[in-house]
Design an enzyme around this catalytic site. Structure first.
Site, PDB file in Angstrom:
ATOM      1  N   ALA A  63      49.658  50.009  72.369  1.00 37.71           N
ATOM      2  CA  ALA A  63      50.416  50.562  71.412  1.00 37.71           C
ATOM      3  C   ALA A  63      50.263  49.328  70.119  1.00 37.71           C
ATOM      4  O   ALA A  63      51.029  48.334  70.578  1.00 37.71           O
ATOM      5  CB  ALA A  63      51.008  51.419  71.300  1.00 37.71           C
ATOM      6  N   GLU A  66      55.885  56.482  59.192  1.00 35.84           N
ATOM      7  CA  GLU A  66      54.211  56.254  59.562  1.00 35.84           C
ATOM      8  C   GLU A  66      54.125  57.896  58.817  1.00 35.84           C
ATOM      9  O   GLU A  66      54.693  58.223  59.180  1.00 35.84           O
ATOM     10  CB  GLU A  66      53.764  56.404  61.258  1.00 35.84           C
ATOM     11  N   ASP A  86      41.949  60.900  85.080  1.00 37.11           N
ATOM     12  CA  ASP A  86      42.236  60.659  86.900  1.00 37.11           C
ATOM     13  C   ASP A  86      43.262  61.686  86.661  1.00 37.11           C
ATOM     14  O   ASP A  86      43.755  62.147  87.882  1.00 37.11           O
ATOM     15  CB  ASP A  86      42.381  59.211  87.298  1.00 37.11           C
ATOM     16  N   HIS A  91      43.323  60.150  66.586  1.00 38.67           N
ATOM     17  CA  HIS A  91      43.541  59.777  65.117  1.00 38.67           C
ATOM     18  C   HIS A  91      42.586  58.334  63.697  1.00 38.67           C
ATOM     19  O   HIS A  91      41.383  58.447  65.230  1.00 38.67           O
ATOM     20  CB  HIS A  91      43.864  57.746  66.270  1.00 38.67           C
ATOM     21  N   ARG A  98      48.045  64.033  61.230  1.00 30.61           N
ATOM     22  CA  ARG A  98      47.000  62.821  62.089  1.00 30.61           C
ATOM     23  C   ARG A  98      45.350  64.177  61.655  1.00 30.61           C
ATOM     24  O   ARG A  98      44.311  63.600  61.556  1.00 30.61           O
ATOM     25  CB  ARG A  98      47.202  62.502  63.151  1.00 30.61           C
ATOM     26  N   HIS A 127      42.578  59.843  70.231  1.00 34.98           N
ATOM     27  CA  HIS A 127      43.644  58.750  70.846  1.00 34.98           C
ATOM     28  C   HIS A 127      44.835  59.739  72.082  1.00 34.98           C
ATOM     29  O   HIS A 127      45.577  58.453  72.459  1.00 34.98           O
ATOM     30  CB  HIS A 127      44.497  58.536  69.424  1.00 34.98           C
ATOM     31  N   ARG A 170      50.395  65.420  68.813  1.00 34.70           N
ATOM     32  CA  ARG A 170      52.234  64.776  69.086  1.00 34.70           C
ATOM     33  C   ARG A 170      51.805  63.983  67.758  1.00 34.70           C
ATOM     34  O   ARG A 170      51.570  63.123  66.454  1.00 34.70           O
ATOM     35  CB  ARG A 170      51.689  63.694  69.528  1.00 34.70           C
ATOM     36  N   LEU A 220      55.888  56.162  72.669  1.00 32.01           N
ATOM     37  CA  LEU A 220      56.162  54.835  73.522  1.00 32.01           C
ATOM     38  C   LEU A 220      57.818  55.349  74.038  1.00 32.01           C
ATOM     39  O   LEU A 220      58.275  55.637  74.851  1.00 32.01           O
ATOM     40  CB  LEU A 220      56.440  53.723  73.353  1.00 32.01           C
TER      41      LEU A 220
HETATM   42  C1  SIN Z   1      49.570  54.477  65.073  1.00 33.49           C
HETATM   43  O1  SIN Z   1      50.018  52.757  65.237  1.00 33.49           O
HETATM   44  O2  SIN Z   1      48.792  54.603  63.994  1.00 33.49           O
HETATM   45  C2  SIN Z   1      49.856  54.809  66.704  1.00 33.49           C
HETATM   46  C3  SIN Z   1      50.763  55.092  66.736  1.00 33.49           C
HETATM   47  C4  SIN Z   1      51.067  56.685  67.586  1.00 33.49           C
HETATM   48  O3  SIN Z   1      49.878  57.059  68.145  1.00 33.49           O
HETATM   49  O4  SIN Z   1      51.884  56.223  67.698  1.00 33.49           O
END
Ligand code: SIN
Length: 525
Positions: free
Chosen positions: A44, A112, A205, A226, A272, A329, A364, A370
């Site tokens: 990540a 972000e 899996d 993504h 996204r 992603h 998401r 994370l």
């Molecule tokens: C990214 O760094 O673009 C991915 C971060 C994420 O998917 O939370």
């Protein structure tokens, strides 16, 4: 047969957070099919979202999460996640996890896509997953046994409770593990697609295992693509983090036009699915798309992992243009669980990307994954710490008995290309139906009672990929609207009356079921 109290399958952030927060008198085994660092968590680049600045609060984080999830989320789950996020970061800092700070020693908070405030905590610039995972792995104590290169291929169920698993070590010998609580933390299924940011190990899996054992699976149609994977020589080579756009990166076409300018008010930082669909349309017209980094200050210092990825793939950074394509992603759906991770099958739990708690809705929000792993690991540990560990495990656990072979399954190339083409960023009834018919031709459900002891792990992986592919395809065919990570060209709008809170639940041996509202799994006490 080996016995343990808690058996965790997978080795990402949720797995290690859970293991580290369990009481030290509880025996814990972590089994992982590869090395512990071969995970999406470790890769990540983006960070961990938490409302930590003075102008931010968890109500804003809550609102952004619902907006990105297109209101398909379970609001209660989102509220708990976003309000507990700041404390999770502070606890890690107190334990010594080194997140990036400014010159005054304050946490650096990045921006972000679809976040209304700067709230992304990073480690090592664009190596947050590595920073966090190295810390959690180093923190693991001796009551946790770690077994690498063990491939779990069957969940063992007795009297309607999951009581063990069958696994093969690197010598291909079959071993049975019996456990009081079995946790799937196996990540998502990005590798089902031709273009993906995911680790090689993310092949779905856990979802296939749970489905074949009879657990409920939901929301599988929601796959996040993504927008920016590095593209060179006809292949993708990992992620170019959204944080690059947060620092001023712009998506442009080969003739320099800004791609997102008139598409969405948030432009390059739009949700996204919107950015991915816009890039996809350009690529379909034969136009290559680039991420222009002219306005990103100190690119190489701020994004060392991406700079290295570019150098490795002969992208000349002095040109300030990085070729990108969208790719799979993150899976928003998965094994249906309650907020602490219990699935519909007693004794079986799911955490992180493998699970669907309803927290991500239809898409998401960046850097909430994370966070979810940290949150979910802690919540389940708190619950497991209160359980009784004195009851006897069964000694006579039997697996599937039918002798047969997994014959004539398609190869990886065909699985990945067909999923990208027909169940990818833009979907239609005809494409989905073609994929469903193709998948049905392998009669996957006929293998549900088959003993897989003699099959190679490579063959079982392809079988599990196909089972997961069928779950995605069926969900996508059934959902006759577009929402978040699910876009149907024949139903291009959201249909709030019929679909906003409606979930598609899939269970082995039962017709795919539409539930009129988000149903909850009842938490056992
Ligand atoms: C990214 O760094 O673009 C991915 C971060 C994420 O998917 O939370």
């Amino acid at each position: 047969m080996r016995q343990t109290d808690v058996l965790i399958i997978g080795s990402g952030v949720a797995a290690f957070q859970l293991a580290n927060k369990l009481r030290h008198d509880i025996n814990v085994i972590i089994i992982t099919k590869s090395m512990i660092t071969e995970t999406n968590s470790y890769l990540a680049q983006g960070g961990i979202a938490a409302a930590l600045s003075d102008q931010d609060n968890s109500a804003k984080h809550f609102k952004d999460t619902l907006e990105a999830g297109r209101y398909h989320n379970d609001p209660e789950a989102v509220k708990t996640l976003t309000s507990e996020a700041p404390a999770l970061i502070k606890a890690l800092q107190q334990q010594g996890c080194l997140f990036d700070k400014d010159k005054q020693g304050q946490l650096l908070l990045g921006l972000e896509g679809a976040h209304s405030e700067k709230r992304i905590v990073h480690g090592g610039g664009d190596a947050t997953g590595k920073t966090l995972m190295d810390f959690l792995i180093a923190y693991t104590s001796s009551h946790v046994e770690i077994l690498e290169n063990y491939y779990v291929y069957e969940l063992l169920v007795k009297n309607n409770r999951c009581v063990g698993v069958k696994a093969k070590g690197s010598d291909q010998q079959v071993e049975i593990f019996a456990a009081r609580h079995i946790i799937l933390a196996t990540g998502g299924c990005g590798q089902l697609y031709r273009y993906s940011s995911n680790a090689e190990t993310a092949t779905g899996d856990g979802i296939a295992l749970a489905y074949l054992a009879g657990a409920d699976i939901t929301d599988m149609e929601f796959i996040q693509f993504h927008p920016t994977l590095l593209y060179a020589n006809g292949k993708t080579h990992g992620l170019v983090s959204e944080a690059v756009r947060g620092e001023g990166g712009r998506l442009i076409t080969a003739d320099g036009n800004e791609l997102m300018r008139d598409v969405h008010p948030l432009s390059d930082l739009a949700p996204r699915h919107i950015v991915s669909q816009t890039i996809y349309q350009s690529l379909s017209r034969g136009e290559q798309v680039y991420l222009d980094i002219t306005h990103v200050k100190n690119f190489t210092a701020r994004f060392p992992t991406i700079a290295q990825l570019c150098r490795k793939n002969h992208i000349d950074l002095t040109s300030k243009q990085i070729p990108v394509v969208p790719g799979s992603h993150f899976l928003m759906g998965g094994i249906k669980t309650d907020v602490i991770g219990q699935s519909s099958l007693p004794g079986l739990y799911a955490l992180g990307e493998t699970a669907c708690t309803g927290v991500h809705g239809a898409n998401r929000l960046a850097s909430n994954s994370l966070l979810e792993g940290l949150f979910a690991g802690k919540k389940l540990a708190e619950w497991l710490n209160k359980q009784d560990y004195t009851w006897d495990l069964p000694h006579d656990i039997e697996g599937k008995s039918k002798k047969s072979e997994l014959a004539c399954l398609p190869n990886l190339h065909d699985i990945k290309h067909s999923m990208m083409e027909r169940v990818g960023i833009v979907r239609s009834h005809n494409g989905l139906l073609a994929q469903k018919n193709w998948l049905n031709s392998f009669q996957l459900e006929e293998y549900r009672h088959v003993n897989l002891d003699a099959a190679t792990t490579e063959t079982i992986t392809r079988f599990f990929m196909l089972v997961t592919a069928a779950l995605i395809t069926n969900g996508a065919l059934q959902r006759t609207e577009s929402r978040g990570g699910h876009y149907r060209v024949d139903f291009p709008c959201e249909d709030n009356n019929n679909w906003r809170q409606h979930q598609l639940i899939q269970r082995l041996g039962r017709r795919l079921e539409k539930q009129d509202e988000q149903t909850k799994i009842k938490t056992a006490t």
